[in-house]
Every structure is written in C-alpha cells, then in structure tokens.
Design a protein around this motif. Sequence first.
Motif, mmCIF file in Angstrom:
data_model
loop_
_atom_site.group_PDB
_atom_site.id
_atom_site.type_symbol
_atom_site.label_atom_id
_atom_site.label_comp_id
_atom_site.label_asym_id
_atom_site.label_seq_id
_atom_site.Cartn_x
_atom_site.Cartn_y
_atom_site.Cartn_z
ATOM 1 N N PHE A 68 2.703 6.059 -14.394
ATOM 2 C CA PHE A 68 4.170 6.196 -14.437
ATOM 3 C C PHE A 68 4.821 5.451 -13.280
ATOM 4 O O PHE A 68 5.856 4.809 -13.429
ATOM 5 C CB PHE A 68 4.571 7.682 -14.409
ATOM 6 N N GLU A 69 4.201 5.523 -12.100
ATOM 7 C CA GLU A 69 4.737 4.801 -10.939
ATOM 8 C C GLU A 69 4.677 3.286 -11.168
ATOM 9 O O GLU A 69 5.631 2.558 -10.887
ATOM 10 C CB GLU A 69 3.932 5.156 -9.684
ATOM 11 N N ASP A 70 3.542 2.819 -11.678
ATOM 12 C CA ASP A 70 3.355 1.389 -11.883
ATOM 13 C C ASP A 70 4.287 0.828 -12.951
ATOM 14 O O ASP A 70 4.633 -0.363 -12.928
ATOM 15 C CB ASP A 70 1.907 1.100 -12.288
ATOM 16 N N SER A 385 3.070 -4.051 -10.022
ATOM 17 C CA SER A 385 3.206 -2.611 -9.793
ATOM 18 C C SER A 385 3.533 -2.310 -8.336
ATOM 19 O O SER A 385 4.145 -1.295 -8.027
ATOM 20 C CB SER A 385 1.912 -1.886 -10.183
ATOM 21 N N GLY A 386 3.098 -3.205 -7.439
ATOM 22 C CA GLY A 386 3.338 -2.985 -6.018
ATOM 23 C C GLY A 386 2.296 -2.126 -5.340
ATOM 24 O O GLY A 386 2.386 -1.865 -4.143
ATOM 25 N N ARG A 387 1.268 -1.705 -6.094
ATOM 26 C CA ARG A 387 0.249 -0.841 -5.513
ATOM 27 C C ARG A 387 -0.617 -1.628 -4.514
ATOM 28 O O ARG A 387 -0.948 -2.793 -4.735
ATOM 29 C CB ARG A 387 -0.622 -0.261 -6.617
ATOM 30 N N ALA A 388 -0.966 -0.976 -3.419
ATOM 31 C CA ALA A 388 -1.690 -1.660 -2.341
ATOM 32 C C ALA A 388 -3.198 -1.681 -2.557
ATOM 33 O O ALA A 388 -3.917 -2.364 -1.844
ATOM 34 C CB ALA A 388 -1.379 -0.989 -1.005
ATOM 35 N N SER A 389 -3.687 -0.948 -3.520
ATOM 36 C CA SER A 389 -5.125 -0.824 -3.737
ATOM 37 C C SER A 389 -5.771 -2.180 -4.020
ATOM 38 O O SER A 389 -5.186 -3.047 -4.664
ATOM 39 C CB SER A 389 -5.397 0.122 -4.910
ATOM 40 N N ARG A 390 -7.013 -2.360 -3.515
ATOM 41 C CA ARG A 390 -7.754 -3.592 -3.701
ATOM 42 C C ARG A 390 -9.077 -3.321 -4.409
ATOM 43 O O ARG A 390 -9.547 -2.175 -4.465
ATOM 44 C CB ARG A 390 -8.019 -4.263 -2.348
ATOM 45 N N VAL A 391 -9.673 -4.362 -4.945
ATOM 46 C CA VAL A 391 -10.959 -4.281 -5.617
ATOM 47 C C VAL A 391 -12.026 -4.873 -4.696
ATOM 48 O O VAL A 391 -11.812 -5.920 -4.081
ATOM 49 C CB VAL A 391 -10.940 -5.060 -6.950
#
Length: 472
Positions: A68-70, A385-391
């Motif tokens: 929902f945030e993304d 999305s702006g999410r900071a998570s990385r792979v």
Amino acid sequence: MGEHTDQYDVDLFVIGGGSGGVRAARIAATHGARVRIAEEYRLGGTCVIRGCVPKKLFVYAAHYAHDFEDAAGYGWTVEGARFDWSTLIANKDKEIARLEGAYRANLERTGVEIVAQRAVVDGPHAVRLADGTRVTARYILIATGGHPNLGLDIPGRELGITSNEIFHLERLPPRIVIQGAGYIALEFASLLATLGSDVTVVHRGHKVLAGFDEEIRERLADELAQNGVTFAFGATIESIHAVGAEKRVRLHDGRDLLADEVMLAIGRVPNTTGLGLDAVGVQLTANGAIVVDAESRSSVPSIYAVGDVTDRVQLTPVAIREGHSFADGVFGGKPWKVSYEVIPTAVFTEPEIGTVGMTEAQARAQGRRLNIYKADFRPLKATLSGRASRVLMKLVVDQKDDRLLGAHLVGPDSGEMVQLIAVAMNMGATKADFDRTMALHPSSAEELVTLRTKHHSSDPLPEVSSEATPAI
C-alpha cells in the motif's frame, strides 16, 4: 514387500500425523502394506497446523502494508486501508481446516486407518493407545516432530507464549518482546512489526541467524532495524512479571521492557518424552532426539524415525523425503537414501532470505580456495516506490573446478530464486554455466548470470567480487 502374515495386527504403525508420517503412511500403503497412523491432535503436524503454512499466510498479510505504501509512487491512491487481525485469524483457520481435510482424504484414499489418539511404544513390535488398546506392528515409525523449547528457567516463564500460541492471539499485540534470533524469531519479528506491533528482539549473541552467511546476517539485521524492529543484543531475559494487563520483562542488565506479549523462540525440542522409547532401548541424543542411521532405522531394528524427532534437518520437505525413502525401502523393495548436501532454505522475513549450499566460512573451513561473486543493488521497483531496501546476492565458487558451492540472497523473491539455483547445484553447475545463461531483463534474478568480477588482493585468499551494473 512380501506376503502378509497374521503375526502382527498391521505391517506399519506410524506415531505422528505430520508431513513425514503422513507421507510414509501413504507410500507404504500404496506398496500394499497394512498401515495405521495415530495423531492425538490434528493431521498436518507443525508445518500445516502451527508452522510453515499459517506463518506464510501471516507473511503475505504483512506484505500488503508495504504494498500500500509503495502504490503511491506508481500513481495509486489507497484511502481507508486498514488491517483487521481477527479477519486474518478466521481466514487462516479456514485454510488450515481445509488442508487438514486434504491430508485425511489422501490417507483414507490409500487405505490408511487413522487413529485419533495418542500412541506410545509398548515393545519392539507394539504400541499402546490412550484408550488402552494394544496394537502389534511389524514396523513402527516415530514421526512425532518437535515442540518449542521452553528451557528458559526464569520467573514468569509461564507468562510467555511460543510460535504455537501466536497463531491464536485474540488481537495483534501492540508491543511484543521476542527472545531469540533464529529464523522463527525473526520471521515473526518482521511480520508483526510490519503489521504495526512495537517489536523488540532480545538475543544473547550479537548477530542474528547463527549458521547463515555472515554478510547475509548483517544485511538482514540492518534491514529489519530499518523496518522498525529494535534489537537488544548481548542480552537475556531474567524474569517476566504481570503488571495488570501488561508484562514487565527484566533483562539481565537491569533494564525493564513493558510488553503486551512475550514470545520465547529459542529453538525446538524433539517430541520423545513419554513415548516409551527408553523401555525398548531406542537410543537418544543428549537433547532427546532419536538416533537413526542413513535408512532412518533406530537402534531397535523394527523401529524407525523421520523428521524433526531425529534432529537431522528440521525442515518439512526433508521430513517428507525421509518418510518416502523409508516407505520405499522397507515396503517397496527399492531403497534409496536422502541426500542432505544441497538443501535450499528460505527465511520469510521482509526482506526475504534464500540460501543453499555452503557459506563462505564453511567453504574456507574446508581449506578451499574461493571466488566470491556479489551483487548489491537497489531493485527496479524501489526507484518509484522510494523504498530504501536493497538486494544482496552472493555466490560462493570453488576456484579449483569453478563449481558453485553456495548461493545466498537477501531481497524480494529470494526463496523462489534459490529453489531453482538448488536444481542447478544438484546438476553440478559451474560459474561458467551461469555466465553463458541468457539474462531475463529486467529482473533481479538476471544479476545471478551477469555478475562481473573485480579482484581484491588484500583478502586472505584470492577473491573475486562483483558490483551489479545495468544490463544495457
């Protein structure tokens, strides 16, 4: 398996209706054996009733919070979205009941007789049911699994819950303290934090996920902290006290934490207590697990064991394969042994972990010279999305023959990817095999076949690592 005789009531009596026991019972029955299975609770065992399946449903529920945030970055406006714990619990219960029914139907379809009672061993060739009935069997299979370890000898231990009870809480706990940093503890820490709980993980060590690759451990801890999980490393719970409707958790250093629930996730213990194994001479390990050989036979020739009760590898697919191997060997006349060398594993945190084969440390401990390939990148979805998570992706490769020894991933769909990497590893895949595989663009998985190399002369052994670059 030969002709039946009237010497025994059944050819096989299975104690425990979890995944391993059910598979063994079904396959033995298809080979012509007379089979009876006893389960005192519900068919399906830990995985179906209070483990993998309901946990994964909870994980899916948690994913929606970030989805929902993304969505906003992709032009969607989601108004009025709210989460209702009771709806999740009710729908989860319906699905578990459906699966239990499927397990029962599959057993009945193959002619297995189901006994809804506790059974204990009453001799090398006999079991006794809770109602006093004694049943003789040519072979007995113990498939009773394990249960959460409640070994914390602290005041107020009874106020804590385990992974069993968390599936039946009446409400989402606003605050929860979790003791432990294994995959069970972290999966619940992750999903509860995402659903809105204030989560504190208490761990006596200083890193999460013992036994996993070091870089994976560090990355996951950082990502969980970014997602709202608080860590109290180097700490243990000294006591739990009820304070009204709350619980006061006293740590060993004198700190107090207030919580609505306290979850103890410090490992699991084999279910062998009170099964009558000592009386017939079944050898157990120090922690109560049944000692078995490569064919799952215990120290008593007529008694076998599979799954978590043996404390080999505590994973449902392993128990299923052990049960199948046992039934084929004993009743089908076609023995084969389970291989434990390449077992893919997922940790369903957010982000997800997928791992298979050796860690870098394990490979080095064997004296191998390694090439290490890594990709660390921001996934395409995160750009809007702006999410900071990385792979993070890491391949451990043997310099001697270029064979892939291990793969370790952190990021979306890591479990799905590592399942197919395991297929390649079982076929003896080399890094060159990966290199000549065409990339699927754009995807995270393409990084596995497009890794570029850069030498680091400062490493203790020759290394190769890579940085993800756009496939253009």
